[in-house]
Design a protein around this motif. Structure first.
Motif, PDB file in Angstrom:
ATOM      1  N   GLN A 174       7.117  11.882   3.817  1.00 23.99           N
ATOM      2  CA  GLN A 174       7.937  12.546   4.610  1.00 23.99           C
ATOM      3  C   GLN A 174       9.454  11.822   4.299  1.00 23.99           C
ATOM      4  O   GLN A 174      10.196  12.768   4.062  1.00 23.99           O
ATOM      5  CB  GLN A 174       7.904  12.755   5.997  1.00 23.99           C
ATOM      6  CG  GLN A 174       8.072  11.906   6.946  1.00 23.99           C
ATOM      7  CD  GLN A 174       6.941  10.805   7.337  1.00 23.99           C
ATOM      8  OE1 GLN A 174       5.917  11.027   6.712  1.00 23.99           O
ATOM      9  NE2 GLN A 174       6.934  10.354   8.285  1.00 23.99           N
ATOM     10  N   HIS A 175       9.389  10.725   4.187  1.00 22.30           N
ATOM     11  CA  HIS A 175      10.780   9.895   3.973  1.00 22.30           C
ATOM     12  C   HIS A 175      11.060  10.492   2.497  1.00 22.30           C
ATOM     13  O   HIS A 175      12.296  10.497   2.161  1.00 22.30           O
ATOM     14  CB  HIS A 175      10.509   8.467   4.159  1.00 22.30           C
ATOM     15  CG  HIS A 175      11.673   7.666   3.891  1.00 22.30           C
ATOM     16  ND1 HIS A 175      12.917   7.769   4.711  1.00 22.30           N
ATOM     17  CD2 HIS A 175      12.273   7.178   2.717  1.00 22.30           C
ATOM     18  CE1 HIS A 175      13.867   6.988   4.336  1.00 22.30           C
ATOM     19  NE2 HIS A 175      13.479   6.608   2.871  1.00 22.30           N
ATOM     20  N   LEU A 176      10.119  10.196   1.464  1.00 25.55           N
ATOM     21  CA  LEU A 176      10.465  10.468   0.157  1.00 25.55           C
ATOM     22  C   LEU A 176      10.603  11.800  -0.060  1.00 25.55           C
ATOM     23  O   LEU A 176      11.715  12.154  -0.729  1.00 25.55           O
ATOM     24  CB  LEU A 176       9.290  10.054  -0.645  1.00 25.55           C
ATOM     25  CG  LEU A 176       8.973   8.515  -0.707  1.00 25.55           C
ATOM     26  CD1 LEU A 176       7.608   8.204  -1.384  1.00 25.55           C
ATOM     27  CD2 LEU A 176       9.891   7.614  -1.217  1.00 25.55           C
ATOM     28  N   ASP A 177       9.981  12.965   0.541  1.00 29.42           N
ATOM     29  CA  ASP A 177      10.382  14.303   0.470  1.00 29.42           C
ATOM     30  C   ASP A 177      11.648  14.651   0.795  1.00 29.42           C
ATOM     31  O   ASP A 177      12.383  15.657   0.534  1.00 29.42           O
ATOM     32  CB  ASP A 177       9.239  15.063   1.250  1.00 29.42           C
ATOM     33  CG  ASP A 177       8.044  14.872   0.598  1.00 29.42           C
ATOM     34  OD1 ASP A 177       7.816  14.419  -0.686  1.00 29.42           O
ATOM     35  OD2 ASP A 177       6.819  15.361   1.242  1.00 29.42           O
TER      36      ASP A 177
ATOM     37  N   ASP B  94      10.624   4.558   8.510  1.00 29.66           N
ATOM     38  CA  ASP B  94      10.178   5.564   9.519  1.00 29.66           C
ATOM     39  C   ASP B  94       9.050   4.945  10.425  1.00 29.66           C
ATOM     40  O   ASP B  94       8.144   5.521  10.628  1.00 29.66           O
ATOM     41  CB  ASP B  94       9.671   6.834   8.963  1.00 29.66           C
ATOM     42  CG  ASP B  94      10.701   7.618   8.142  1.00 29.66           C
ATOM     43  OD1 ASP B  94      12.274   7.419   8.659  1.00 29.66           O
ATOM     44  OD2 ASP B  94      10.534   8.602   7.239  1.00 29.66           O
ATOM     45  N   GLY B  95       9.344   3.759  10.692  1.00 32.85           N
ATOM     46  CA  GLY B  95       8.435   2.783  11.402  1.00 32.85           C
ATOM     47  C   GLY B  95       7.138   2.369  10.751  1.00 32.85           C
ATOM     48  O   GLY B  95       6.057   1.906  11.223  1.00 32.85           O
ATOM     49  N   VAL B  96       7.117   2.501   9.327  1.00 37.38           N
ATOM     50  CA  VAL B  96       5.855   1.970   8.577  1.00 37.38           C
ATOM     51  C   VAL B  96       6.337   0.716   7.947  1.00 37.38           C
ATOM     52  O   VAL B  96       7.477   0.893   7.158  1.00 37.38           O
ATOM     53  CB  VAL B  96       5.423   2.977   7.759  1.00 37.38           C
ATOM     54  CG1 VAL B  96       4.500   2.344   6.649  1.00 37.38           C
ATOM     55  CG2 VAL B  96       4.832   4.297   8.460  1.00 37.38           C
ATOM     56  N   PRO B  97       5.811  -0.344   8.013  1.00 36.26           N
ATOM     57  CA  PRO B  97       6.015  -1.640   7.396  1.00 36.26           C
ATOM     58  C   PRO B  97       5.754  -1.508   6.040  1.00 36.26           C
ATOM     59  O   PRO B  97       4.873  -0.950   5.572  1.00 36.26           O
ATOM     60  CB  PRO B  97       5.175  -2.718   7.941  1.00 36.26           C
ATOM     61  CG  PRO B  97       3.967  -2.097   8.763  1.00 36.26           C
ATOM     62  CD  PRO B  97       4.515  -0.713   9.007  1.00 36.26           C
ATOM     63  N   VAL B  98       7.021  -1.933   5.121  1.00 38.05           N
ATOM     64  CA  VAL B  98       6.791  -1.973   3.759  1.00 38.05           C
ATOM     65  C   VAL B  98       7.256  -3.209   3.317  1.00 38.05           C
ATOM     66  O   VAL B  98       8.617  -3.385   3.041  1.00 38.05           O
ATOM     67  CB  VAL B  98       7.760  -0.766   3.014  1.00 38.05           C
ATOM     68  CG1 VAL B  98       7.677  -0.651   1.852  1.00 38.05           C
ATOM     69  CG2 VAL B  98       7.170   0.590   3.816  1.00 38.05           C
ATOM     70  N   PRO B  99       6.265  -4.294   3.238  1.00 37.48           N
ATOM     71  CA  PRO B  99       6.795  -5.369   2.688  1.00 37.48           C
ATOM     72  C   PRO B  99       7.468  -5.796   1.379  1.00 37.48           C
ATOM     73  O   PRO B  99       6.962  -5.257   0.455  1.00 37.48           O
ATOM     74  CB  PRO B  99       5.383  -6.468   2.995  1.00 37.48           C
ATOM     75  CG  PRO B  99       4.426  -5.415   2.909  1.00 37.48           C
ATOM     76  CD  PRO B  99       5.025  -4.183   3.409  1.00 37.48           C
TER      77      PRO B  99
END
Length: 181
Positions: A42-45, A166-171
């Motif tokens: 949803q962030h990418l879209d 958006d609250g998701v970890p992306v290291p």
């Protein structure tokens, strides 16, 4: 896209304000392509090239000393890639090292040598400016980008940082490469 594209001849030059719309389109498409499955869809879209271009024009107008935006043009003069580098940022402090802040290629041109040309010019300019090494951050799960940087002489230096979308970890993993001789 499957398989490498045919090599294209590109010219790397400094970016102009008028390049912001095309650079933003490349950046947004790059995120949507490279980060699919690595961060919330949803962030990418929701990414909007027009809004990104507006932000990019403001950033371009007030770029700090030492920050350089480069673009790659194909033989027809179309901008097909963008890179930005400058002093390494350690929080708010700028260090003597160089940092590759961004490198994006039009997804339809991946594997055609555009990224290699942009990275090579950024490395050359940072070495000429006297930086001893260049650092960059790459998403830990972005194996394609990690292979690209490793083939160019960069390697992970053991530093990782949390990054959240958006609250998701992306290291992210920091890569380094010595410059100069």
């Amino acid at each position: 896209m499957s398989g490498p594209q045919a090599r294209v001849r590109v010219r790397v030059r400094e970016m102009f304000l008028g390049d912001c719309d095309r650079v933003s389109l490349i950046r947004v498409r790059g995120w949507q392509s490279a980060y699919r499955g690595l961060m919330p869809q949803q962030h990418l879209d929701a990414m909007d090239p027009a809004a990104d271009a507006q932000r990019r024009r403001a950033l371009f107008a007030r770029a700090p000393l030492g920050v350089l935006n480069l673009v790659a043009e194909d033989e027809g003069g179309e901008v097909v890639g963008w890179a930005c580098h400058g002093p390494y940022r350690d929080g708010e402090v700028r260090t003597a090292d160089a940092e590759l802040y961004a490198l994006y290629v039009d997804p339809g041109r991946l594997g055609a040598g555009v990224g290699r040309a942009l990275l090579g010019e950024s490395v050359r300019r940072c070495a000429s400016a006297g930086h001893a090494r260049m650092l960059l951050w790459v998403l830990k799960g972005n194996t394609r980008a990690r292979r690209f940087y490793e083939r160019a002489g960069f390697g992970p230096d053991g530093t990782e940082e949390p990054f959240e979308v958006d609250g998701v970890p992306v290291p992210e993993v920091r890569y380094a490469r010595p410059l100069g001789d």
